[in-house]
Design an enzyme around this catalytic site. Structure first.
Site, short mmCIF file in Angstrom:
data_model
loop_
_atom_site.label_atom_id
_atom_site.label_comp_id
_atom_site.label_asym_id
_atom_site.label_seq_id
_atom_site.Cartn_x
_atom_site.Cartn_y
_atom_site.Cartn_z
N HIS A 35 0.70 -1.19 0.05
CA HIS A 35 -0.16 -0.04 -0.05
C HIS A 35 0.84 1.34 0.10
O HIS A 35 0.72 2.39 0.69
CB HIS A 35 -1.14 0.00 1.29
CG HIS A 35 -2.01 -0.92 1.20
ND1 HIS A 35 -3.34 -0.65 0.77
CD2 HIS A 35 -2.17 -2.45 1.36
CE1 HIS A 35 -4.24 -1.87 0.91
NE2 HIS A 35 -3.31 -2.85 0.97
N ASP B 106 -0.80 -4.94 5.56
CA ASP B 106 -1.87 -5.75 5.06
C ASP B 106 -1.81 -6.13 3.53
O ASP B 106 -0.97 -5.25 2.91
CB ASP B 106 -3.20 -4.93 5.20
CG ASP B 106 -3.07 -3.56 4.80
OD1 ASP B 106 -2.04 -3.16 4.96
OD2 ASP B 106 -4.18 -3.30 4.25
N GLU B 107 -2.23 -7.20 2.92
CA GLU B 107 -2.42 -7.43 1.65
C GLU B 107 -1.15 -7.48 0.91
O GLU B 107 -1.11 -6.86 -0.21
CB GLU B 107 -3.50 -6.32 0.92
CG GLU B 107 -4.78 -6.61 1.73
CD GLU B 107 -5.94 -5.78 1.26
OE1 GLU B 107 -7.00 -6.20 0.91
OE2 GLU B 107 -5.30 -4.40 1.07
N ILE B 108 -0.24 -8.19 1.44
CA ILE B 108 1.07 -8.44 0.76
C ILE B 108 1.43 -9.96 0.41
O ILE B 108 1.32 -10.50 1.55
CB ILE B 108 1.90 -7.63 1.42
CG1 ILE B 108 2.08 -6.19 1.43
CG2 ILE B 108 3.66 -8.18 1.49
CD1 ILE B 108 2.59 -5.96 -0.07
#
Ligand code: TNX
Length: 501
Positions: A255, A320-322
Site C-alpha cells: 500500500h 496488510d495485503e502483501i
C-alpha cells in the site's frame, strides 16, 4: 499503556463487575431522560425524587482534573446553564481514590446536588458525557433530573475508530469534530490510516517529497492534502484533552504507491509503474524488500518522526495485503524497531505469520481469517471484523457509494450492534473502520459514521450480557436532538425511527 497494563485493568474491571453490591444492573432500560445513555452504563440505580435546575449552577471543581473541568464548563455553557456562585444547586467534580473505578470508571450521582467522581481526569470526562446525555440540548427556564446513581466502567480498554485519511483527505476541522463526537460516546482511540497507495498525508521532514508528491494525489473523486507535523501535534493535544489517544498508522511495506512515486529508489529497479495512483485496486505496490539498505533506513527515519509526534504507546505499521517472500521478515524487523524505540507495534492480521515479541498487537479484519495461533501465543487483538465493523459498507443493502465485498447486505446498525467480542480471549477491544475510497465529502463521512459508531461504542463499553439491541434503539433514538446539536449529518436510520421526514 502497554498491553499488560491494559489486560490487568480489564481483569480489575471484570472483578468489579462481578461484585458491585450497591449498584444493580440496569433493570428497566427505557428511554426516559434518566436512561438515554449510550453506551449503556454498567449500573444505573434510579432513586425517588428529582432535582430541579433553575438554569444556573454553582461549580465546585477539583483543580486536578483540567480536561473534565473544561468539558463540564463547555457542556453547561453550550446548553444555556449559567455558572453562578450564588446559584442554589451545586455541581461537584472530584477525583477520588476508589480503586474499583479503574482508569476510566466514574460515579455520577444526582440528588440534592450533582456529584461526578472518578480516579482520573479521563474517568471524570466520561462522567461529564453521561451528564450531557441526561440533560436536554437546550435549557429554557429550568430542567428536572430524576435522582439516580450511575457507577460505570468500560468492558474493554480499546474503543476505537479507524479512519482512512489516505484515500480521501479529511480536514483538521473535521477530525476535531469527529473527536468531539467520539468523546460523547466514550470512545478512546482514533486510529488514523495516514498513508496508502493513493496518498501520503503526514509530513516527514527527512523525506519532503512524500507530501510534495504523495500528498497531492487522492483516490479518483476524493480530496488530496496532508497534515503538517504542527497540525498533527495540535490534533494529538486536542484528542488527549477529550480522553482520546490518536494511534498513527503508516502502512508498510505494501500500500505504498504514494511513497514509491515520491522516492522511486524505494521501488525495486525493475518496477516500471512509478506514477501517483488514484484507482481503487490495491495489492500491487511494495517497498523493495530486496534493497534493505535503502528500505530500512527509510522505515526508521519515518518511524522516528512519527513517534516524535504521537505519544501513543501503540504505533500501527500496517502490513496488510502483501504477498512477498520477505514479508514476514519485514514484520519481524519493523516490530523490533518499534519495540527498540520503546513502543508497541500493531499490524493487520496478516502480520501474525511473522515471529515477533509477544506484545505485538494484531488487528483482525477478515471474519474468516484464522487468528487462533496468534491468540494462543498471547498476542493482544484489536477486533475489526469486516462483516460487523467495516462501516464503508452500506447502512443498508445497496446504499450508493458503499462497498459490499465483505457482506452483500451491507453492515446495518443492528449488525454492528450484534458483534460479540467475548470469544476473542486476548481482545483489547474493537475498532470500527471507515475506508474512504468511496467517501469524498464530510457529509458522506458523517453518514457512514453515525449512528453506527455509537453502536460500536456500546459493544466495546457495555458488557455483552447486559446490553440488548432493543434498549439501545430506544436510548439512541432519544439522543437524536443531541446529534443534531452537534451538527452531525447522520444516516436517517429506520430502526431508530429517524427516517420519518
Ligand atoms: C481492505 S482492511 C483493506 C483496505 C480497503 C478496504 C475497503 C485492510 C487492512 N485493507 O485497504 O480500503 O478493504 O473496504
Amino acid at each position: 499503556m502497554n498491553h499488560n497494563v491494559l489486560l490487568s485493568c480489564l481483569l480489575v474491571l471484570a472483578s468489579v463487575g462481578c461484585s458491585s453490591p450497591s449498584a444493580p444492573a440496569v433493570a428497566a432500560d427505557t428511554p426516559t431522560a434518566s436512561t438515554r445513555i449510550v453506551p449503556l452504563p454498567q449500573s444505573l440505580d434510579m432513586r425517588s425524587g428529582e432535582l430541579r435546575l433553575s438554569g444556573a449552577v454553582r461549580l465546585e471543581m477539583d483543580a486536578d482534573a483540567p480536561h473534565a473541568r473544561r468539558a463540564l464548563e463547555e457542556a453547561l455553557a453550550g446548553i444555556g446553564i449559567a455558572i453562578d456562585d450564588a446559584a442554589p444547586t451545586d455541581v461537584r467534580l472530584q477525583r477520588v481514590d476508589d480503586a474499583a473505578l479503574g482508569e476510566e470508571g466514574y460515579r455520577l450521582v444526582v440528588a440534592e446536588r450533582i456529584e461526578l467522581s472518578a480516579r482520573t481526569d479521563i474517568g471524570l470526562l466520561h462522567a461529564v458525557q453521561s451528564l450531557r446525555q441526561l440533560l436536554p440540548v437546550q435549557v429554557q427556564g429550568g430542567v428536572r433530573l430524576p435522582h439516580l446513581e450511575i457507577v460505570d466502567a468500560p468492558a474493554y480498554p480499546w474503543r476505537g475508530l479507524s479512519l482512512d485519511v489516505a484515500r480521501s483527505f479529511l480536514s483538521v476541522d473535521y477530525l476535531e469534530k469527529t473527536i468531539d463526537r467520539m468523546a460523547f460516546f466514550k470512545l478512546n482511540r482514533l486510529h488514523l490510516h495516514l498513508t496508502d497507495d493513493q496518498g501520503w498525508r503526514i509530513e516527514i521532514k527527512a523525506y519532503p517529497k512524500l507530501t510534495d508528491i504523495g500528498g497531492a494525489s487522492a483516490v479518483e473523486g476524493g480530496r488530496s492534502g496532508f497534515y503538517t507535523q504542527d497540525e498533527l501535534r495540535h490534533l494529538v493535544a486536542y484528542a488527549q484533552a477529550r480522553g482520546i489517544t490518536i494511534v498513527p498508522e503508516v502502512d508498510l511495506p505494501g500500500h505504498t504507491q504514494a511513497a514509491l512515486a515520491s522516492y522511486n529508489e524505494l521501488a525495486c529497479d525493475d518496477v516500471e509503474n512509478l506514477a501517483p495512483y488514484s484507482g481503487l485496486e490495491v495489492g500491487f505496490s511494495v517497498l523493495c524488500l530486496d534493497k534493505p539498505d535503502v528500505v530500512y533506513p527509510f522505515v526508521r527515519a519515518v518511524l522516528e518522526e512519527v513517534l516524535a509526534i504521537f505519544p501513543s504507546q501503540e504505533i500501527h505499521v500496517g502490513g496488510d495485503e502483501i504477498d512477498h517472500p520477505l514479508y514476514a521478515d519485514f514484520v519481524s524487523r519493523a516490530a523490533a524497531m518499534v519495540e527498540g524505540m520503546g513502543r508497541t507495534a500493531i499490524f493487520w492480521e496478516e502480520g501474525s505469520v511473522a515471529v515477533t515479541g509477544p506484545n505485538v498487537i494484531y488487528q483482525f479484519w477478515n471474519d474468516g481469517y484464522d487468528i487462533s495461533a496468534a491468540v494462543e501465543r498471547g498476542h493482544p487483538l484489536i477486533l475489526s471484523p469486516c462483516s460487523y465493523l467495516y462501516i464503508d459498507h452500506g447502512n443498508y443493502a445497496g446504499q450508493p457509494q458503499t462497498y459490499d465485498w465483505c457482506r452483500k447486505e451491507g453492515v446495518p446498525l443492528a449488525r454492528v450492534y450484534g458483534f460479540d467480542p467475548t470469544p476473542f480471549k486476548t481482545a483489547l477491544g474493537i475498532e470500527a473502520a471507515l475506508w474512504t475510497e468511496l467517501v469524498h465529502t464530510d457529509e458522506a463521512a458523517d453518514n457512514r459514521l453515525w449512528p453506527r459508531l455509537a453502536a460500536a461504542a456500546e459493544v466495546a463499553w457495555s458488557p455483552a450480557d447486559q446490553r440488548g439491541y432493543e434498549g439501545f434503539v430506544q436510548r439512541m433514538g432519544a439522543l437524536r436532538a443531541h446529534l443534531d446539536a452537534m451538527g452531525i449529518r447522520y444516516h436517517r436510520e429506520q430502526d431508530l425511527g429517524w427516517d420519518g421526514e
